[in-house]
Scaffold this motif. Structure first.
Motif, PDB file in Angstrom:
ATOM      1  N   GLY A  58      30.351  54.608  18.867  1.00  0.00           N
ATOM      2  CA  GLY A  58      29.126  55.236  19.272  1.00  0.00           C
ATOM      3  C   GLY A  58      28.193  54.454  20.118  1.00  0.00           C
ATOM      4  O   GLY A  58      28.538  53.281  20.144  1.00  0.00           O
ATOM      5  N   TYR A  59      27.153  55.004  20.659  1.00  0.00           N
ATOM      6  CA  TYR A  59      26.255  54.255  21.525  1.00  0.00           C
ATOM      7  C   TYR A  59      24.872  54.595  21.466  1.00  0.00           C
ATOM      8  O   TYR A  59      24.662  55.957  20.979  1.00  0.00           O
ATOM      9  CB  TYR A  59      26.703  53.932  22.928  1.00  0.00           C
ATOM     10  CG  TYR A  59      26.488  55.175  23.564  1.00  0.00           C
ATOM     11  CD1 TYR A  59      25.464  55.218  24.675  1.00  0.00           C
ATOM     12  CD2 TYR A  59      27.503  56.295  23.398  1.00  0.00           C
ATOM     13  CE1 TYR A  59      25.148  56.407  25.201  1.00  0.00           C
ATOM     14  CE2 TYR A  59      27.174  57.513  24.427  1.00  0.00           C
ATOM     15  CZ  TYR A  59      26.181  57.469  25.209  1.00  0.00           C
ATOM     16  OH  TYR A  59      25.764  58.820  25.699  1.00  0.00           O
ATOM     17  N   HIS A  60      23.997  54.046  21.976  1.00  0.00           N
ATOM     18  CA  HIS A  60      22.532  54.219  22.357  1.00  0.00           C
ATOM     19  C   HIS A  60      22.529  53.433  23.653  1.00  0.00           C
ATOM     20  O   HIS A  60      22.949  52.262  24.016  1.00  0.00           O
ATOM     21  CB  HIS A  60      21.461  53.711  21.359  1.00  0.00           C
ATOM     22  CG  HIS A  60      21.729  54.215  20.064  1.00  0.00           C
ATOM     23  ND1 HIS A  60      21.282  55.156  19.557  1.00  0.00           N
ATOM     24  CD2 HIS A  60      22.248  53.763  18.888  1.00  0.00           C
ATOM     25  CE1 HIS A  60      21.420  55.552  18.328  1.00  0.00           C
ATOM     26  NE2 HIS A  60      21.968  54.628  17.741  1.00  0.00           N
ATOM     27  N   ALA A  61      21.504  54.123  24.578  1.00  0.00           N
ATOM     28  CA  ALA A  61      21.357  53.394  25.968  1.00  0.00           C
ATOM     29  C   ALA A  61      19.758  53.374  26.184  1.00  0.00           C
ATOM     30  O   ALA A  61      18.959  54.270  25.743  1.00  0.00           O
ATOM     31  CB  ALA A  61      21.957  54.147  26.975  1.00  0.00           C
ATOM     32  N   TRP A  62      19.252  52.514  27.002  1.00  0.00           N
ATOM     33  CA  TRP A  62      17.955  52.488  27.509  1.00  0.00           C
ATOM     34  C   TRP A  62      17.965  51.990  28.817  1.00  0.00           C
ATOM     35  O   TRP A  62      18.788  51.286  29.267  1.00  0.00           O
ATOM     36  CB  TRP A  62      17.229  51.278  26.502  1.00  0.00           C
ATOM     37  CG  TRP A  62      16.940  51.642  25.351  1.00  0.00           C
ATOM     38  CD1 TRP A  62      16.124  52.201  24.641  1.00  0.00           C
ATOM     39  CD2 TRP A  62      17.930  51.427  24.077  1.00  0.00           C
ATOM     40  NE1 TRP A  62      16.028  52.367  22.988  1.00  0.00           N
ATOM     41  CE2 TRP A  62      17.336  51.857  22.868  1.00  0.00           C
ATOM     42  CE3 TRP A  62      19.131  50.571  23.999  1.00  0.00           C
ATOM     43  CZ2 TRP A  62      18.002  51.713  21.768  1.00  0.00           C
ATOM     44  CZ3 TRP A  62      19.910  50.461  22.837  1.00  0.00           C
ATOM     45  CH2 TRP A  62      19.128  51.153  21.627  1.00  0.00           C
ATOM     46  N   PHE A  63      16.972  52.774  29.523  1.00  0.00           N
ATOM     47  CA  PHE A  63      16.913  52.455  30.974  1.00  0.00           C
ATOM     48  C   PHE A  63      15.735  52.035  31.561  1.00  0.00           C
ATOM     49  O   PHE A  63      14.581  52.345  30.978  1.00  0.00           O
ATOM     50  CB  PHE A  63      17.240  53.765  31.855  1.00  0.00           C
ATOM     51  CG  PHE A  63      18.608  54.592  31.471  1.00  0.00           C
ATOM     52  CD1 PHE A  63      19.586  54.142  31.991  1.00  0.00           C
ATOM     53  CD2 PHE A  63      18.752  55.234  30.206  1.00  0.00           C
ATOM     54  CE1 PHE A  63      20.896  54.626  31.769  1.00  0.00           C
ATOM     55  CE2 PHE A  63      19.719  55.736  30.018  1.00  0.00           C
ATOM     56  CZ  PHE A  63      20.880  55.510  30.652  1.00  0.00           C
ATOM     57  N   GLY A  64      15.812  50.960  32.241  1.00  0.00           N
ATOM     58  CA  GLY A  64      14.518  50.316  33.208  1.00  0.00           C
ATOM     59  C   GLY A  64      15.150  49.291  34.218  1.00  0.00           C
ATOM     60  O   GLY A  64      16.265  49.759  34.684  1.00  0.00           O
ATOM     61  N   ARG A  65      14.433  48.518  34.595  1.00  0.00           N
ATOM     62  CA  ARG A  65      14.994  47.613  35.419  1.00  0.00           C
ATOM     63  C   ARG A  65      16.278  46.811  34.882  1.00  0.00           C
ATOM     64  O   ARG A  65      17.334  46.506  35.725  1.00  0.00           O
ATOM     65  CB  ARG A  65      14.042  46.338  35.881  1.00  0.00           C
ATOM     66  CG  ARG A  65      14.558  45.219  36.905  1.00  0.00           C
ATOM     67  CD  ARG A  65      13.571  44.569  37.282  1.00  0.00           C
ATOM     68  NE  ARG A  65      14.130  43.763  38.240  1.00  0.00           N
ATOM     69  CZ  ARG A  65      13.390  42.923  38.968  1.00  0.00           C
ATOM     70  NH1 ARG A  65      12.044  42.583  38.842  1.00  0.00           N
ATOM     71  NH2 ARG A  65      13.846  42.014  39.834  1.00  0.00           N
ATOM     72  N   THR A  66      16.472  46.693  33.769  1.00  0.00           N
ATOM     73  CA  THR A  66      17.448  46.125  32.959  1.00  0.00           C
ATOM     74  C   THR A  66      17.939  47.394  32.062  1.00  0.00           C
ATOM     75  O   THR A  66      17.069  47.862  31.302  1.00  0.00           O
ATOM     76  CB  THR A  66      17.001  44.798  32.175  1.00  0.00           C
ATOM     77  OG1 THR A  66      16.725  43.829  32.828  1.00  0.00           O
ATOM     78  CG2 THR A  66      18.340  44.476  31.145  1.00  0.00           C
ATOM     79  N   VAL A  67      19.123  47.755  32.183  1.00  0.00           N
ATOM     80  CA  VAL A  67      19.758  49.005  31.407  1.00  0.00           C
ATOM     81  C   VAL A  67      20.657  48.257  30.248  1.00  0.00           C
ATOM     82  O   VAL A  67      21.359  47.235  30.558  1.00  0.00           O
ATOM     83  CB  VAL A  67      20.674  49.656  32.499  1.00  0.00           C
ATOM     84  CG1 VAL A  67      21.471  50.646  31.703  1.00  0.00           C
ATOM     85  CG2 VAL A  67      19.807  50.019  33.678  1.00  0.00           C
ATOM     86  N   ILE A  68      20.439  48.617  29.229  1.00  0.00           N
ATOM     87  CA  ILE A  68      21.323  48.431  28.048  1.00  0.00           C
ATOM     88  C   ILE A  68      21.883  49.434  27.374  1.00  0.00           C
ATOM     89  O   ILE A  68      21.447  50.724  27.140  1.00  0.00           O
ATOM     90  CB  ILE A  68      19.973  47.849  27.090  1.00  0.00           C
ATOM     91  CG1 ILE A  68      19.446  46.587  27.704  1.00  0.00           C
ATOM     92  CG2 ILE A  68      21.169  47.241  25.761  1.00  0.00           C
ATOM     93  CD1 ILE A  68      18.253  46.133  26.634  1.00  0.00           C
TER      94      ILE A  68
END
Length: 156
Positions: A58-68
C-alpha cells in the motif's frame, strides 16, 4: 474514510519494508521535463495494486514542489525485483528519466528504503482513519503490552 476512535497499532507478521520515493521540481518553468516524471508514478502504483503477488502492500502520497510517495512492501527482495523487472513499468520509466533529464538539474528524484522486522517498529493511531503501516497490513487494539510505545517496539 471512517475515523477509528480506539487506540490501535499496526501488526505485521515478519518483515515489512518502508519505501519513500519522490521527486522535486527544481525548475518549475520546465514542465516538459518534470511532468512526465510526475505522471510515471501513478502508472506504477496502478500496476502494483493490480498485482499483489509483486509484494506491494500500500501507499500514501503528498503533492507539492516535492512529491512524496510513502510505500509499504512485503520485502526488500520484492521491491528490488520490481525495480529491476523488464516486464514492469519502473525500469522503462527510470530509463526515460535518464534520457530526458539525467543530471541536468531540472528535476530531482530520490528514494529511501527501511527494512523493519517483527518487533522492530512502533506505531499508534488514535482518532485516525486507516493509515500508514496499519492500513497496509492490519491493526490491533493498543492494549496490554501494546499500550505503551516501549511495549509496542519490544521484540515478541
Amino acid at each position: 474514510m471512517e475515523v477509528i476512535q480506539d487506540r490501535i497499532c499496526a501488526q505485521i507478521d515478519g518483515e515489512a519494508v518502508v519505501f519513500l520515493i519522490g521527486m522535486r521540481i527544481n525548475k518549475l518553468w520546465k514542465i516538459h521535463k518534470w511532468f512526465p516524471v510526475l505522471m510515471a508514478m501513478p502508472k506504477m502504483l496502478r500496476e502494483l495494486q493490480q498485482n499483489p503477488d509483486l509484494g506491494f502492500l500500500g501507499y500514501h502520497a503528498w503533492f507539492g514542489r516535492t512529491v512524496i510517495s510513502l510505500q509499504y512492501w512485503r520485502s526488500v527482495e520484492d521491491l528490488q525485483a520490481y525495480a529491476k523487472s523488464r516486464d514492469q513499468a519502473h525500469l522503462p520509466a527510470w530509463a526515460a528519466f535518464n534520457r530526458a533529464v539525467g543530471k541536468n538539474g531540472d528535476v530531482g528524484v530520490w528514494h529511501e528504503t527501511y527494512r523493519t522486522r517483527e518487533g522492530d517498529y512502533e506505531t499508534v493511531y488514535v482518532n485516525m482513519p486507516p493509515f500508514g503501516l496499519g492500513k497496509a497490513t492490519k491493526v490491533v487494539a493498543a492494549t496490554g503490552r501494546r499500550e505503551s510505545a516501549a511495549g509496542r517496539i519490544a521484540r515478541a
